[in-house]
Design an enzyme around this catalytic site. Structure first.
Site, PDB file in Angstrom:
ATOM      1  N   LYS A   1     -30.770 -41.289  -4.074  1.00  0.00           N
ATOM      2  CA  LYS A   1     -29.614 -42.138  -4.374  1.00  0.00           C
ATOM      3  C   LYS A   1     -28.860 -41.292  -5.413  1.00  0.00           C
ATOM      4  CE  LYS A   1     -28.560 -45.122  -7.315  1.00  0.00           C
ATOM      5  NZ  LYS A   1     -27.218 -44.873  -7.938  1.00  0.00           N
TER       6      LYS A   1
ATOM      7  N   GLU B   1     -36.801 -38.233 -16.266  1.00  0.00           N
ATOM      8  CA  GLU B   1     -36.382 -37.319 -17.164  1.00  0.00           C
ATOM      9  C   GLU B   1     -35.195 -37.994 -17.746  1.00  0.00           C
ATOM     10  OE1 GLU B   1     -34.025 -35.052 -18.646  1.00  0.00           O
ATOM     11  OE2 GLU B   1     -33.552 -33.998 -16.657  1.00  0.00           O
TER      12      GLU B   1
ATOM     13  N   CYS C   1     -28.531 -33.840 -20.942  1.00  0.00           N
ATOM     14  CA  CYS C   1     -29.382 -34.629 -21.419  1.00  0.00           C
ATOM     15  C   CYS C   1     -29.991 -33.812 -22.487  1.00  0.00           C
ATOM     16  CB  CYS C   1     -30.374 -35.349 -20.507  1.00  0.00           C
ATOM     17  SG  CYS C   1     -30.813 -34.022 -19.415  1.00  0.00           S
TER      18      CYS C   1
ATOM     19  N   GLU D   1     -27.634 -41.222 -28.733  1.00  0.00           N
ATOM     20  CA  GLU D   1     -27.199 -40.153 -27.597  1.00  0.00           C
ATOM     21  C   GLU D   1     -25.783 -40.575 -27.344  1.00  0.00           C
ATOM     22  OE1 GLU D   1     -28.882 -40.065 -23.543  1.00  0.00           O
ATOM     23  OE2 GLU D   1     -28.892 -37.974 -23.827  1.00  0.00           O
TER      24      GLU D   1
HETATM   25  P1  ADP Z   1     -25.675 -43.706 -16.971  1.00  0.00           P
HETATM   26  O1  ADP Z   1     -25.574 -45.271 -17.148  1.00  0.00           O
HETATM   27  O2  ADP Z   1     -25.467 -42.546 -18.182  1.00  0.00           O
HETATM   28  O3  ADP Z   1     -24.895 -43.226 -15.802  1.00  0.00           O
HETATM   29  P2  ADP Z   1     -28.237 -44.216 -15.790  1.00  0.00           P
HETATM   30  O4  ADP Z   1     -29.608 -44.035 -16.241  1.00  0.00           O
HETATM   31  O5  ADP Z   1     -27.628 -45.619 -15.712  1.00  0.00           O
HETATM   32  O6  ADP Z   1     -27.390 -43.678 -16.404  1.00  0.00           O
HETATM   33  O7  ADP Z   1     -27.867 -43.681 -14.140  1.00  0.00           O
HETATM   34  C1  ADP Z   1     -28.526 -42.812 -13.735  1.00  0.00           C
HETATM   35  C2  ADP Z   1     -28.867 -43.258 -12.378  1.00  0.00           C
HETATM   36  O8  ADP Z   1     -29.781 -44.347 -12.310  1.00  0.00           O
HETATM   37  C3  ADP Z   1     -27.747 -43.572 -11.404  1.00  0.00           C
HETATM   38  O9  ADP Z   1     -27.974 -43.101  -9.947  1.00  0.00           O
HETATM   39  C4  ADP Z   1     -27.805 -45.003 -11.329  1.00  0.00           C
HETATM   40  O10 ADP Z   1     -27.194 -45.762 -10.361  1.00  0.00           O
HETATM   41  C5  ADP Z   1     -29.386 -45.207 -11.336  1.00  0.00           C
HETATM   42  N1  ADP Z   1     -29.666 -46.617 -11.911  1.00  0.00           N
HETATM   43  C6  ADP Z   1     -29.075 -47.327 -12.984  1.00  0.00           C
HETATM   44  N2  ADP Z   1     -29.770 -48.487 -13.237  1.00  0.00           N
HETATM   45  C7  ADP Z   1     -30.868 -48.547 -12.276  1.00  0.00           C
HETATM   46  C8  ADP Z   1     -31.731 -49.583 -11.960  1.00  0.00           C
HETATM   47  N3  ADP Z   1     -31.857 -50.898 -12.841  1.00  0.00           N
HETATM   48  N4  ADP Z   1     -32.545 -49.106 -11.257  1.00  0.00           N
HETATM   49  C9  ADP Z   1     -32.695 -48.240 -10.473  1.00  0.00           C
HETATM   50  N5  ADP Z   1     -31.870 -46.966 -10.687  1.00  0.00           N
HETATM   51  C10 ADP Z   1     -30.679 -47.352 -11.599  1.00  0.00           C
END
Ligand code: ADP
Ligand code: MG
Length: 482
Positions: A182, A257, A291, A392
């Protein structure tokens, strides 16, 4: 700021079972260009029903056709994918820049070569994944086999869309797994272009599935799906904690990560020009949206003034602007939400008494209209308890702190819940290694920063995550021992 006409936009469907399909819900979302605010593509939006289809396809491939493909043939397929990416690297770099706002010089000379190199590195590994024979007693021995883990759910962020896709897909396939990837909702475009190349290579059905969509729908569905054997996420610490706890419920293997607030320590004997280069690399490259950035720059008090003077002199003229221009060194912030977050941290830094000696503001003059530009920013006179020093930021914002001795620097460097990376600048070889040994970080650099070659294992400790990507370590995390 222009709303591009929807009907003229490129459209991408979901990539399931090595075929293109609409989302079950029929929903789509729009990808935008952060330098202009313009829509650049209309993308199918995956949700749990699509995740279920993709996981079923990946499972079928894992147990069927893909399990019959020899390791060296898996390697050949990955090499072919590497070649196709290289052939298309001009278009891919342009799209990466259009969707993620990365300066074209970064997309062209860093992201694309890293993506190709990742595919090649793991292509070579496919045929070198071996078990052991272990002598026992009475002439007996036992042997181990390294098996693929199974169906891997892979969730990636927006800051290195293609390179992160490669870091995930390449080792997983090399080891014989199948994947459901994804991409981040902000940057789906190059992942879908990658899917076209996967199709062209001729991977068996179901081996690679790419589902653009949002985190709390498609991402969460992937994390909890019982047919997924391993979850690998690159993202924020908050998301990592959520995804890891869901994955733990299904006893899935995980690689996480996550974020960081990494230290960079500049000792009194350091080559200051090189330390300034390191600090720039650790804070302004990719608009600071990395990161592993070394955002807490600890400088020995005896050289702090000289360091700051050089830093300002060399950072003042960094070229901020249109990422499509070859001279641009710092591009926009990826989304409005991220931009607002960066600006609010800058305000907090000022309000809490840090001294802003460079930047500290948004920039619109001379920038493309509708873009989200923040000037490279340096705060000095920082203290360990300030918000900008603890949290961060994910933008081009550096905090400079001073210290007086080695022990103190190490203690303060380690005083964070994160532990992704660290940097040490010194000409004293013994000190470099001594300090690295005591730093709580997964990756430490000496006299350089943010170099992440594919040969080098990468990952964090503490709240920065578990597991390692890249190098032989990645293969270990995409296999299990029988
Ligand atoms: P940011 O908020 O800085 O974009 P995230 O950690 O939220 O960082 O996003 C990194 C990835 O994790 C993206 O692909 C996002 O769609 C996905 N993501 C965010 N929330 C969830 C969740 N609850 N479960 C699975 N994947 C998630
Ligand atoms: Mg998020």
């Amino acid at each position: 700021m222009g709303e591009t006409r929807r009907e003229s936009l490129p459209r991408y469907q979901l990539f399931i079972d090595v075929k293109w399909v609409d989302a079950e819900s029929g929903k789509t979302f729009t990808a935008t260009n952060p330098a202009t605010g313009e829509s650049i593509a209309e993308v199918a939006e995956a949700d749990s029903a699509d995740v279920a289809k993709a996981v079923a396809a990946a499972r079928k491939a894992f147990e069927g056709k893909w399990s019959e493909v020899s390791p060296s043939e898996r390697g050949r397929l990955l090499f072919k994918l590497a070649q196709l990416i290289e052939e298309h690297s001009g278009e891919l770099a342009a799209l990466e820049t259009a969707n993620a706002g990365k300066p074209i010089r970064e997309s062209t000379f860093a992201d694309l070569p890293l993506t190709v190199g990742t595919m090649e590195y793991f292509a070579g590994f496919a045929s070198k994944i071996e078990g052991e024979t272990i002598p026992l007693f009475n002439g007996m021995f036992t042997y181990t086999m390294r098996e693929p883990v199974g169906v891997c759910g892979q969730i990636i962020p927006w800051n290195f869309p293609l390179a992160m896709a490669a870091w995930k897909i390449a080792p997983a396939l090399a080891a014989g797994n199948t994947v459901v990837l994804k991409p981040a909702e902000q940057t789906p475009v190059t992942a879908m272009e990658l899917a076209k190349l996967v199709q062209e290579v001729g991977f068996p059905d179901g081996v690679v599935n790419i589902l653009p969509g949002f985190g709390d729908t498609a991402g969460a569905a992937l994390a909890r799906h019982p047919g997924v054997d391993k979850i690998s996420l690159t993202g924020s610490a908050a998301t990592g904690a959520k995804v890891a706890s869901v994955a733990a419920g299904g006893m899935k293997a995980v690689t996480m990560e996550l974020g960081g607030k990494s230290p960079m320590i500049v000792f009194e004997d350091a080559d200051l020009d090189n330390a300034v280069s390191g600090a720039q690399m650790a804070n302004f490259y990719s608009s600071g949206q990395i990161c592993s950035n070394g955002t807490r720059v600890f400088v020995h008090e005896s050289v702090a003034d000289a360091f700051i003077e050089k830093l300002i002199a060399r950072s003042r003229d960094l070229v901020l602007g249109d990422p499509e221009k070859p001279e641009t060194q710092v591009g926009p912030i990826v989304t409005k939400a991220q931009y607002e977050q960066v600006m609010s941290y800058i305000e907090k830094g000022k309000a809490e008494g840090a001294k802003c000696v460079l930047g500290g503001h948004a920039v619109s003059e001379g920038m493309p209209e509708g873009g989200l530009f923040v000037a490279p920013t340096v705060f000095t006179d920082c203290t360990d308890d300030m918000t900008i020093v603890r949290e961060e930021i994910f933008g081009p914002v550096m905090s400079v702190l001073t210290f007086s001795d080695e022990d103190e620097a190490i203690k303060r460097a380690n005083d964070t819940e994160y532990g992704l990376a660290a940097g040490v600048f010194t000409k004293d070889l013994s000190r470099g290694h001594r300090v690295v040994a005591r730093l709580e970080a997964g990756t430490c650099w000496i006299n350089t920063y943010n170099i992440t070659p594919i040969e080098m294992p990468f990952g964090g400790v503490k709240k920065s995550g578990v597991g390692r990507e890249n190098g032989r370590a990645a293969i270990e995390y995409y296999t299990r021992i029988k």
